[in-house]
Scaffold this active site. Structure first.
Site, PDB file in Angstrom:
ATOM      1  N   TYR A 314      13.104  18.886  30.172  1.00 24.89           N
ATOM      2  CA  TYR A 314      13.002  17.707  31.031  1.00 24.89           C
ATOM      3  C   TYR A 314      11.559  17.240  31.102  1.00 24.89           C
ATOM      4  O   TYR A 314      10.618  17.997  30.846  1.00 24.89           O
ATOM      5  CB  TYR A 314      13.542  18.003  32.436  1.00 24.89           C
ATOM      6  CG  TYR A 314      12.710  18.970  33.256  1.00 24.89           C
ATOM      7  CD1 TYR A 314      11.662  18.511  34.065  1.00 24.89           C
ATOM      8  CD2 TYR A 314      12.967  20.335  33.235  1.00 24.89           C
ATOM      9  CE1 TYR A 314      10.898  19.389  34.826  1.00 24.89           C
ATOM     10  CE2 TYR A 314      12.214  21.220  33.999  1.00 24.89           C
ATOM     11  CZ  TYR A 314      11.182  20.737  34.791  1.00 24.89           C
ATOM     12  OH  TYR A 314      10.428  21.606  35.545  1.00 24.89           O
ATOM     13  N   CYS A 315      11.393  15.959  31.438  1.00 25.39           N
ATOM     14  CA  CYS A 315      10.064  15.386  31.670  1.00 25.39           C
ATOM     15  C   CYS A 315      10.226  14.256  32.689  1.00 25.39           C
ATOM     16  O   CYS A 315      11.281  14.122  33.300  1.00 25.39           O
ATOM     17  CB  CYS A 315       9.428  14.899  30.367  1.00 25.39           C
ATOM     18  SG  CYS A 315      10.366  13.616  29.508  1.00 25.39           S
ATOM     19  N   THR A 316       9.214  13.429  32.857  1.00 25.02           N
ATOM     20  CA  THR A 316       9.241  12.417  33.923  1.00 25.02           C
ATOM     21  C   THR A 316      10.347  11.382  33.741  1.00 25.02           C
ATOM     22  O   THR A 316      11.187  11.187  34.612  1.00 25.02           O
ATOM     23  CB  THR A 316       7.883  11.697  34.007  1.00 25.02           C
ATOM     24  OG1 THR A 316       6.854  12.667  34.191  1.00 25.02           O
ATOM     25  CG2 THR A 316       7.864  10.725  35.178  1.00 25.02           C
ATOM     26  N   GLY A 318      11.946  10.927  30.413  1.00 27.58           N
ATOM     27  CA  GLY A 318      12.756  11.222  29.238  1.00 27.58           C
ATOM     28  C   GLY A 318      12.058  11.070  27.904  1.00 27.58           C
ATOM     29  O   GLY A 318      12.492  11.637  26.904  1.00 27.58           O
ATOM     30  N   ILE A 344      13.335  13.148  35.151  1.00 30.93           N
ATOM     31  CA  ILE A 344      13.386  13.498  36.575  1.00 30.93           C
ATOM     32  C   ILE A 344      13.679  12.256  37.418  1.00 30.93           C
ATOM     33  O   ILE A 344      14.370  12.325  38.436  1.00 30.93           O
ATOM     34  CB  ILE A 344      12.049  14.134  37.013  1.00 30.93           C
ATOM     35  CG1 ILE A 344      11.732  15.354  36.157  1.00 30.93           C
ATOM     36  CG2 ILE A 344      12.094  14.535  38.487  1.00 30.93           C
ATOM     37  CD1 ILE A 344      10.298  15.847  36.279  1.00 30.93           C
TER      38      ILE A 344
END
Length: 463
Positions: A314-316, A318, A344
């Protein structure tokens, strides 16, 4: 009143047009037979919104659920063109050009929206939002797209940062709600993006044009700086996308198994250390890296950690997972690689009090946004719970520091003792030299940490 017999043909024509638009849209998403290979997913026949579909009912459900608005716009466009005597544009192509890859990417429209009916106050209102989005696609003329984006943002009084490359576009822009709504509308109707981007690809949060100092639009080699040529590691080889609901269930299962020491899964945070420090998923593995360009080296140095594992990334928003997952997959050590679609941002929209705790770091003057009350980080000096970043007080240091109000009042406002004592006063202005991040904490931090999956990581998932 229109007689029934007169209205019936009109309804049939509209229904036929809708079915035709639906069929053409699905056809445009078809993967050419020559491109179908085990590397991109054996049996994959359609791709849309960075998802793969092997069965016709699957792509039909996706289009019906997520692209009804796009079909409506296409239907309306064809009707207008028919009235004007013009040949309708095929999905994914310019007027008169067949869809598919043979003709290259669609031509860019230079059109700017009509704002004559909108007041200056509505366009420039400080009460607005910040949009985060990206789109991977073939861009034939990045310079032209860059110029159009700059003109569009200036026209709508938007500020922010936009990266354009031959592999697509990545943007974070702020402005009034009227301006950001118009921006989305224009982007969704742009021939280059209209069959790829959809409304849900735009992540929004409270903010405005004041969240950025200015507007910066530029052409780069990558739309997210990983430091590897997109031709070598392509977004087309990405991991399997999971919706927020699917990701939530996976994390729930992972935490349950991990608490019993039975998990074969790694929950991997693809962001930088200062992002994960103030907010992260419970039980995650958060690399201690300062830049995303260090991520490939981190993977290379820690291949044993990922061997035969299922990886949930996951990241901020995508975008870092797109090529980050492609790089991890290229190492052929993981059993499976999944990623959170929409990042997220999208997860918190549906699960504000879910498994992500703390704040979400954002790359603008807000530094962070929150969805729950948890504070998981501490003041650098006294150790009190604190998660609001400020820039180091040294004039030429760009490090972020967590220092609580009590410590700030004592004059403890720098990121490290070197900055605090010397304040990095400039003595070389005449020579044109600059001092950037030359401080103790930068030099001390290893560029690529060696990670070991330990009980410490798993313990964070327990109540």
């Amino acid at each position: 009143m229109v007689p029934a017999e007169a209205g019936e043909p009109g309804r049939k024509q509209r229904a036929l047009a809708r079915r035709k638009a639906f069929s053409m849209f699905v056809k445009a998403k078809e993967v050419p037979a020559a491109s179908r290979c085990p590397g991109s997913g054996e049996g994959v026949r359609w791709r849309c919104c960075r998802q793969a579909f092997e069965e016709l009912p699957g792509i039909h459900r996706h289009v019906a659920l997520h692209h009804a608005g796009d079909l409506g716009r296409q239907d309306g466009l064809e009707a207008r063109q028919e009235r004007l005597g013009a040949r309708p544009a095929q999905p994914g192509g310019s007027p008169g050009q067949p869809s598919g890859h043979a003709g290259g990417s669609p031509e860019l429209s230079w059109a700017l929206p009509d704002t004559s009916h909108i007041s200056h106050e509505d366009l420039t209102s400080k009460v607005g939002e910040v949009l985060l989005y990206y789109c991977y696609c073939e861009v034939k003329d990045p310079e032209k797209l860059c110029a159009w984006q700059k003109a569009l943002c200036q026209h709508l009084h938007l500020t922010g940062k936009i990266r354009v490359a031959s592999e697509g576009i990545n943007g974070t822009v702020g402005g009034s709600k009227v301006a950001t709504s118009l921006y989305i509308e224009v982007m969704l109707s742009q021939p280059l993006f209209k069959n790829i981007l959809c409304q849900e690809d735009f992540k929004s949060s409270a903010g405005g044009a004041n969240c950025f100092p200015d507007l910066r639009v530029g052409v780069f080699k990558e739309i997210v700086p990983m430091g590897i040529d997109p031709k070598i590691v392509s977004y087309k080889e990405t991991g399997i996308h999971l919706s927020p609901q699917e990701f939530h269930k996976e994390v729930e299962q992972y935490l349950s198994q991990a608490s019993q020491g039975q998990s074969d899964t790694i929950l991997l945070d693809c962001r930088n250390f200062y992002e994960s420090k103030i907010g992260q998923f419970q039980g995650c593995l958060a690399p201690d890296i300062r830049k995303f360009s260090y991520f490939p080296s981190y993977i290379d140095e820690n291949l044993e950690v990922f061997k035969d594992k299922r990886v949930l990334m996951y990241c901020t928003g995508g975008i870092r997972c797109e090529r980050g997952s492609a790089y991890l997959r290229s190492k052929a050590v993981c059993r499976e690689v999944y990623q959170l679609k929409g990042g997220i941002h999208k997860y918190l929209e549906e699960f504000p009090d879910g498994f992500y705790r703390g704040k979400l770091f954002v790359f603008d003057d807000r530094y962070a946004i929150c969805s729950n009350e948890d504070i998981i980080s501490a003041c650098r000096y006294c150790g009190a719970l604190w998660d609001q970043y400020k820039l180091c007080s040294s004039q030429h240091c760009r490090q972020l520091v967590l220092t609580c109000p009590s410590c700030c009042n004592k004059g403890l406002t720098a990121c490290c003792s070197v900055c605090q004592e010397k304040e990095l006063k400039v003595t070389s202005k005449a020579s044109g030299q600059t001092l950037k991040e030359e401080c103790e904490c930068t030099k001390r931090r290893p560029r690529v940490p060696i990670e070991r999956v330990s009980q410490r990581m798993l313990d964070t998932g327990k109540d």
